[in-house]
Design a protein around this motif. Structure first.
Motif, mmCIF file in Angstrom:
data_model
loop_
_atom_site.group_PDB
_atom_site.id
_atom_site.type_symbol
_atom_site.label_atom_id
_atom_site.label_comp_id
_atom_site.label_asym_id
_atom_site.label_seq_id
_atom_site.Cartn_x
_atom_site.Cartn_y
_atom_site.Cartn_z
ATOM 1 N N ALA A 182 2.975 -7.075 2.388
ATOM 2 C CA ALA A 182 2.329 -6.604 3.616
ATOM 3 C C ALA A 182 2.892 -5.258 4.079
ATOM 4 O O ALA A 182 2.967 -4.981 5.263
ATOM 5 C CB ALA A 182 2.444 -7.646 4.732
ATOM 6 N N LEU A 183 3.253 -4.412 3.142
ATOM 7 C CA LEU A 183 3.768 -3.083 3.441
ATOM 8 C C LEU A 183 2.604 -2.106 3.396
ATOM 9 O O LEU A 183 1.917 -2.001 2.381
ATOM 10 C CB LEU A 183 4.837 -2.696 2.415
ATOM 11 N N VAL A 184 2.357 -1.397 4.496
ATOM 12 C CA VAL A 184 1.252 -0.450 4.582
ATOM 13 C C VAL A 184 1.798 0.902 5.020
ATOM 14 O O VAL A 184 2.366 1.021 6.104
ATOM 15 C CB VAL A 184 0.176 -0.918 5.594
ATOM 16 N N VAL A 185 1.608 1.906 4.155
ATOM 17 C CA VAL A 185 2.050 3.264 4.464
ATOM 18 C C VAL A 185 0.857 4.190 4.259
ATOM 19 O O VAL A 185 0.268 4.220 3.187
ATOM 20 C CB VAL A 185 3.234 3.696 3.566
ATOM 21 N N ASN A 186 0.506 4.955 5.282
ATOM 22 C CA ASN A 186 -0.619 5.881 5.209
ATOM 23 C C ASN A 186 -0.263 7.060 4.309
ATOM 24 O O ASN A 186 0.891 7.464 4.232
ATOM 25 C CB ASN A 186 -0.945 6.373 6.614
ATOM 26 N N GLN A 187 -1.261 7.631 3.644
ATOM 27 C CA GLN A 187 -1.002 8.702 2.692
ATOM 28 C C GLN A 187 -0.474 9.981 3.338
ATOM 29 O O GLN A 187 0.113 10.810 2.675
ATOM 30 C CB GLN A 187 -2.252 9.018 1.882
ATOM 31 N N GLY A 188 -0.628 10.173 4.635
ATOM 32 C CA GLY A 188 -0.132 11.369 5.307
ATOM 33 C C GLY A 188 1.312 11.281 5.755
ATOM 34 O O GLY A 188 1.882 12.257 6.241
ATOM 35 N N GLU B 48 0.834 -1.192 0.000
ATOM 36 C CA GLU B 48 0.000 0.000 0.000
ATOM 37 C C GLU B 48 0.873 1.247 0.000
ATOM 38 O O GLU B 48 1.371 1.671 1.030
ATOM 39 C CB GLU B 48 -0.930 0.002 1.201
ATOM 40 N N LEU B 49 1.071 1.816 -1.193
ATOM 41 C CA LEU B 49 1.761 3.091 -1.369
ATOM 42 C C LEU B 49 0.763 4.039 -2.026
ATOM 43 O O LEU B 49 0.653 4.084 -3.245
ATOM 44 C CB LEU B 49 3.000 2.927 -2.256
ATOM 45 N N PRO B 50 0.009 4.803 -1.233
ATOM 46 C CA PRO B 50 -1.034 5.666 -1.786
ATOM 47 C C PRO B 50 -0.459 6.747 -2.702
ATOM 48 O O PRO B 50 0.670 7.200 -2.525
ATOM 49 C CB PRO B 50 -1.668 6.312 -0.545
ATOM 50 N N ARG B 51 -1.255 7.192 -3.649
ATOM 51 C CA ARG B 51 -0.786 8.164 -4.632
ATOM 52 C C ARG B 51 -0.497 9.518 -4.023
ATOM 53 O O ARG B 51 0.256 10.299 -4.576
ATOM 54 C CB ARG B 51 -1.782 8.271 -5.777
ATOM 55 N N LYS B 52 -1.042 9.833 -2.848
ATOM 56 C CA LYS B 52 -0.800 11.121 -2.193
ATOM 57 C C LYS B 52 0.366 11.072 -1.206
ATOM 58 O O LYS B 52 0.661 12.061 -0.542
ATOM 59 C CB LYS B 52 -2.060 11.592 -1.477
ATOM 60 N N LEU B 53 1.030 9.955 -1.103
ATOM 61 C CA LEU B 53 2.166 9.778 -0.197
ATOM 62 C C LEU B 53 3.331 10.664 -0.615
ATOM 63 O O LEU B 53 3.612 10.813 -1.804
ATOM 64 C CB LEU B 53 2.592 8.303 -0.225
ATOM 65 N N THR B 54 4.024 11.260 0.346
ATOM 66 C CA THR B 54 5.196 12.090 0.073
ATOM 67 C C THR B 54 6.450 11.279 0.374
ATOM 68 O O THR B 54 6.691 10.911 1.522
ATOM 69 C CB THR B 54 5.176 13.364 0.949
ATOM 70 N N LYS C 36 -1.702 12.947 13.643
ATOM 71 C CA LYS C 36 -1.004 13.132 12.374
ATOM 72 C C LYS C 36 -0.128 11.905 12.140
ATOM 73 O O LYS C 36 0.111 11.107 13.043
ATOM 74 C CB LYS C 36 -0.132 14.383 12.418
ATOM 75 N N CYS C 37 0.381 11.783 10.917
ATOM 76 C CA CYS C 37 1.234 10.646 10.557
ATOM 77 C C CYS C 37 2.702 10.957 10.821
ATOM 78 O O CYS C 37 3.091 12.117 10.911
ATOM 79 C CB CYS C 37 1.032 10.298 9.085
ATOM 80 N N PRO C 38 3.531 9.937 10.909
ATOM 81 C CA PRO C 38 4.954 10.138 11.161
ATOM 82 C C PRO C 38 5.677 10.869 10.026
ATOM 83 O O PRO C 38 5.282 10.787 8.870
ATOM 84 C CB PRO C 38 5.497 8.714 11.284
ATOM 85 N N VAL C 39 6.752 11.541 10.407
ATOM 86 C CA VAL C 39 7.679 12.153 9.459
ATOM 87 C C VAL C 39 9.003 11.416 9.644
ATOM 88 O O VAL C 39 9.553 11.384 10.748
ATOM 89 C CB VAL C 39 7.860 13.665 9.726
ATOM 90 N N ILE C 40 9.488 10.818 8.567
ATOM 91 C CA ILE C 40 10.701 10.005 8.627
ATOM 92 C C ILE C 40 11.795 10.720 7.854
ATOM 93 O O ILE C 40 11.590 11.125 6.708
ATOM 94 C CB ILE C 40 10.430 8.607 8.058
ATOM 95 N N GLY C 41 12.958 10.875 8.456
ATOM 96 C CA GLY C 41 14.067 11.621 7.863
ATOM 97 C C GLY C 41 14.745 10.889 6.721
ATOM 98 O O GLY C 41 14.273 9.859 6.235
ATOM 99 N N ASN C 42 15.889 11.406 6.313
ATOM 100 C CA ASN C 42 16.676 10.833 5.225
ATOM 101 C C ASN C 42 17.540 9.673 5.730
ATOM 102 O O ASN C 42 17.956 9.657 6.888
ATOM 103 C CB ASN C 42 17.596 11.897 4.617
ATOM 104 N N ASN C 43 17.814 8.732 4.856
ATOM 105 C CA ASN C 43 18.717 7.603 5.145
ATOM 106 C C ASN C 43 18.267 6.774 6.341
ATOM 107 O O ASN C 43 19.081 6.377 7.168
ATOM 108 C CB ASN C 43 20.150 8.102 5.371
ATOM 109 N N VAL C 44 16.980 6.514 6.430
ATOM 110 C CA VAL C 44 16.435 5.700 7.512
ATOM 111 C C VAL C 44 16.225 4.282 6.988
ATOM 112 O O VAL C 44 15.625 4.073 5.946
ATOM 113 C CB VAL C 44 15.108 6.290 8.045
ATOM 114 N N ASP C 45 16.742 3.312 7.721
ATOM 115 C CA ASP C 45 16.642 1.900 7.363
ATOM 116 C C ASP C 45 15.644 1.242 8.310
ATOM 117 O O ASP C 45 15.906 1.109 9.508
ATOM 118 C CB ASP C 45 18.020 1.248 7.486
ATOM 119 N N ILE C 46 14.488 0.862 7.774
ATOM 120 C CA ILE C 46 13.409 0.310 8.592
ATOM 121 C C ILE C 46 13.358 -1.200 8.399
ATOM 122 O O ILE C 46 13.172 -1.689 7.298
ATOM 123 C CB ILE C 46 12.059 0.958 8.201
ATOM 124 N N GLY C 47 13.530 -1.938 9.481
ATOM 125 C CA GLY C 47 13.550 -3.391 9.432
ATOM 126 C C GLY C 47 12.182 -4.004 9.203
ATOM 127 O O GLY C 47 11.157 -3.326 9.179
#
Length: 172
Positions: free
Chosen positions: A79-85, A61-67, A112-123
Motif C-alpha cells: 500500500a505504498l503510493v508515491v506520485n511521479q512528481g 506504486e513507484l512510477p518510472r518517472k519518480l526521482t 506540486k508534489c513534495p520534495v523530501i531531503g536526504n536521510n528521511v525516515d518515514i513511518g
C-alpha cells in the motif's frame, strides 16, 4: 555510475529484505529504460509487466518517472503510493501504507508534489501531500499527516504534523 552499480544502488539499504531488493532493482531498470524512446519501444513488455507486477500484485506504486536518490529502503512496501512528481533524496526509508503526492485544490487543479531531503525516515501510514519541502535528517512518526514544510534535523508527528523534537546541534 556504471550500469550495474546503478541497478544495485539500493541493495545495501535493503540487506535482509529480498522483496525490497527485487522491487527496487526492477524500479531502477524501468528508470533506465525510461531514458530513451527506443528502449521504451524495445522493452514495452517489461514496462507493462513491471506495472502489473509491482503496482497491482504487490501494491507498491513507484512510477518510472519518480526521482529518487540512492539507498532507498522499503520496509513492508504494501500500500505504498508515491506520485511521479515527488523528489526523494538519498538514504530515505519508506514504510507500508504511506502516501506521498500532490493535493487537489478547490479550482480542480493540483499543487506540486513534495520534495523530501536526504536521510528521511518515514513511518507507517504517513500521508505527505502538497507543495512542501521536508529537510534532511528528519524522522516522521507513524500515522502523521504532513501538509506543510519542515526544516532539517527534527522529529515530526501527529495529525496535523508538528515538530516533536529538534535534534541538537553540536555545542562547541
Amino acid at each position: 555510475m556504471n550500469f550495474f552499480s546503478y541497478l544495485f544502488q539500493d541493495r545495501q539499504a535493503n540487506r535482509k529484505n529480498f522483496k525490497a531488493q527485487l522491487v527496487l532493482f526492477m524500479f531502477r531498470l524501468v528508470q533506465l529504460i525510461n531514458r530513451s524512446m527506443l528502449l521504451k519501444v524495445i522493452f514495452i513488455l517489461y514496462l507493462l509487466w513491471y506495472r502489473y507486477w509491482v503496482d497491482w500484485v504487490w501494491g507498491i506504486e513507484l512510477p518510472r518517472k519518480l526521482t529518487v536518490g540512492k539507498g532507498l529502503s522499503l520496509y513492508h512496501g504494501h500500500a505504498l503510493v508515491v506520485n511521479q512528481g515527488v523528489v526523494i533524496g538519498d538514504n530515505c526509508v519508506l514504510r507500508n501504507s504511506t502516501t506521498i503526492g500532490h493535493k487537489k485544490l478547490a479550482n480542480g487543479s493540483f499543487t506540486k508534489c513534495p520534495v523530501i531531503g536526504n536521510n528521511v525516515d518515514i513511518g507507517a501510514n504517513v500521508c505527505i501531500i502538497g507543495d512542501i519541502t521536508i529537510g534532511d535528517n528528519v524522522i516522521i512518526g507513524a500515522g502523521s499527516v504532513v501538509t506543510k514544510s519542515f526544516p532539517s534535523d527534527c522529529i515530526i508527528v501527529g495529525n496535523p504534523a508538528r515538530i516533536l523534537e529538534k535534534k541538537n546541534e553540536d555545542i562547541s
